[in-house]
Each structure stands twice: as structure tokens, then as C-alpha cells.
Design an enzyme around this catalytic site. Structure first.
Site: not given
Length: 286
Positions: A72, A76, A97, A112, A136-138, A230, A251
Site C-alpha cells: 500500500t 505501489k 498491491n 485494486d 490522484g495519479a499514484g 476507509y 473505500g
């Protein structure tokens, strides 16, 4: 099933700030339900006296006989550099992941992607359509982006404070889905008014990353909103979206369904999503 009773399975989670993760108990409860001696350990550099590299933590898991690890934030994408092979999904996403450790090999997967898609279908009652803003582009953002376009989103606008990261993700999406399906947003604030849906795939809103990924004033009742975080279960972003009249999802679903698939990869056994959901829900709202 009888041949697997009593088999020992040791797995773990490599990531930073994982103390509130529900994944370990979901895996251990499902393992016990299936008669396995199943142990799931967190490998969190935030809780260590020294700060090992990802490669060192992965190597330590191998030496200790782990069957695999989940990965995580923030590893990742970095994890890809230390693998022997990847699944087709993981290769497309450019992030993993889940890493299966077997016969001296490291094979990366991305659960994921399927986890988000299944969660969306169940929580929103269909497939995502129209124009969607992804913040978010991770590693997690990349999986969500592929899942959204796989599921039928017309246009995906990607906003990230690291513009180079957003541009790299858009280029990868264009290579897989064709030009025109994804674009870099000038900013989340600029893209939100024209979006049908908004997904937060950043760590902003986590217990150790407080804040909002988007100003509350930009949320409108016509938006559907998903926060893949989450813990806490309901972020300030989700609460604000609910107050604005938006359909929302946390999430939780993504966390559940990625764990179901990861369990199957680690053990070779089918997992029961409803049993794992019951374990997840046993934690309560926080």
C-alpha cells in the site's frame, strides 16, 4: 479441502501508516474459516526504529518465508522495480498491491482494479458513465483510472499536484484505451464543475493525512462521489458530499474485494466475500 487443513500461510502488508488497516483481520479470519494456520503481519516503517527501503522489507519477507505481501501507500509503483513478473492487469496499471512470493520468484498483481470495479457496481448500482474527475495519479489512482475506463466512463479528467505523474498516467491510458478518453485536468477545482462523478484516490483524508482533496463548495447534488479511503471509514470529504446531496461510497468495498482476490492469490483457495465482509464490518464505523 482436506488436503489444505492445517497448512501454514504467512503473509503481510508493506506500507506506511497501516495501524488502522482492516486487511489483516479479514485475511486471518478467512484463513481460520478454511482451516488454515494463517498469519498476516503488518510491515510498517513508521513503526520501526530505522527506516528500511521497500526492497529491504520485501527481502526480509522472503527470508522469513512469507507466501506473499500486500503493498500500500507509498510503495505501489516503486514495487514494480523489484519484481520478476507481473500479471497483465498490473502491467497495464504500472503498480502492484499484491506480490506472490513463490519458488524464489516475485510476481506482482493489482487487485485494486477489479476491487474498485466490483465495489462501484454494488455501491452505485451500475457502471460509471459520463465525465469523471479522478484526484490522484499514484498507484491506487492508476488502478482506479483503468477500472473507470474499463467500465465505460466516457472522459476521465485526472488531477494531481504532481503534474508529471498525471501526464504519465494519461499517456498510459491513451496507449490502452485510445486518444480522447483521458486528459490531465488543470486542477481538481477547475474540473469539478463539469464532472458527473468525483473520485478521491489520494491519501488526503486518512487518519494521518487530514484535509480535503477538493473544496466543499464545489460539491453539488448531481455529483456521485467516491473516496477510496476507509480509515476513517467516513472521511470529511464523504461527509461533505453527503451533506451536499451527493450519492457517495467509501473505500470499504474496494478494500473488501481487493482482499478477496489477494487471499486467493496467496492461498490458491477461493475466498468467501460475505464472510470477509462480516469481518470487515465487525470493526464498526471507525
Amino acid at each position: 479441502m482436506a488436503a489444505t487443513l492445517g497448512r501454514s500461510v504467512l503473509v503481510g502488508l508493506i506500507g506506511r501508516g497501516t495501524a488502522l488497516s482492516r486487511t489483516p483481520l479479514m485475511h486471518e479470519a478467512e484463513g481460520a474459516r478454511q482451516g488454515l494456520r494463517y498469519v498476516y503481519r503488518r510491515i510498517d516503517p513508521a513503526e520501526m526504529a530505522a527506516t528500511p527501503s521497500f526492497e529491504e522489507m520485501l527481502r526480509a519477507a522472503e527470508i522469513c518465508g512469507y507466501a506473499g505481501v500486500n503493498v500500500t501507500h507509498p510503495y505501489k509503483q516503486e514495487a514494480v522495480s523489484y519484481l520478476d513478473d507481473m500479471s497483465e492487469e498490473a502491467r497495464a496499471v504500472g503498480a502492484v498491491n499484491t506480490i506472490v512470493l513463490k519458488d524464489g520468484r516475485r510476481v506482482g498483481h493489482n487487485t485494486d482494479l477489479s476491487g474498485f470495479a466490483e465495489s462501484f457496481r454494488r455501491s452505485m448500482g451500475g457502471e460509471p458513465k459520463g465525465r469523471v474527475l479522478l484526484i490522484g495519479a499514484g498507484g491506487a489512482g492508476s488502478a482506479v483510472a483503468h477500472a473507470l475506463l474499463d467500465s465505460g466512463v466516457g472522459t476521465l479528467l485526472i488531477a494531481d499536484t504532481n503534474r508529471a505523474g498525471a501526464e504519465k498516467l494519461v499517456a498510459a491510458l491513451e496507449g490502452r484505451f485510445g486518444r480522447g478518453r483521458a486528459a490531465v485536468a488543470p486542477s481538481a477545482e477547475a474540473a469539478a464543475p463539469d464532472a458527473d462523478g468525483i473520485v478521491n484516490a489520494t491519501p488526503i483524508g486518512m487518519a494521518d493525512h487530514p484535509g480535503m482533496p477538493l473544496p466543499v463548495s464545489l460539491l453539488d447534488g448531481r455529483h456521485w462521489v467516491i473516496d477510496i479511503i476507509y480509515f476513517p471509514m467516513e472521511t470529511a470529504f464523504v461527509r461533505a458530499a453527503k451533506a451536499a446531496g451527493c450519492r457517495t461510497a467509501t473505500g470499504a468495498g474496494m478494500a473488501l474485494f481487493q482482499a478477496v482476490k489477494a487471499f486467493e492469490l496467496f492461498t490458491g483457495l477461493p475466498a468467501d466475500p460475505e464472510a470477509m465482509r462480516a469481518t470487515f464490518d465487525s470493526f464498526g464505523a471507525e
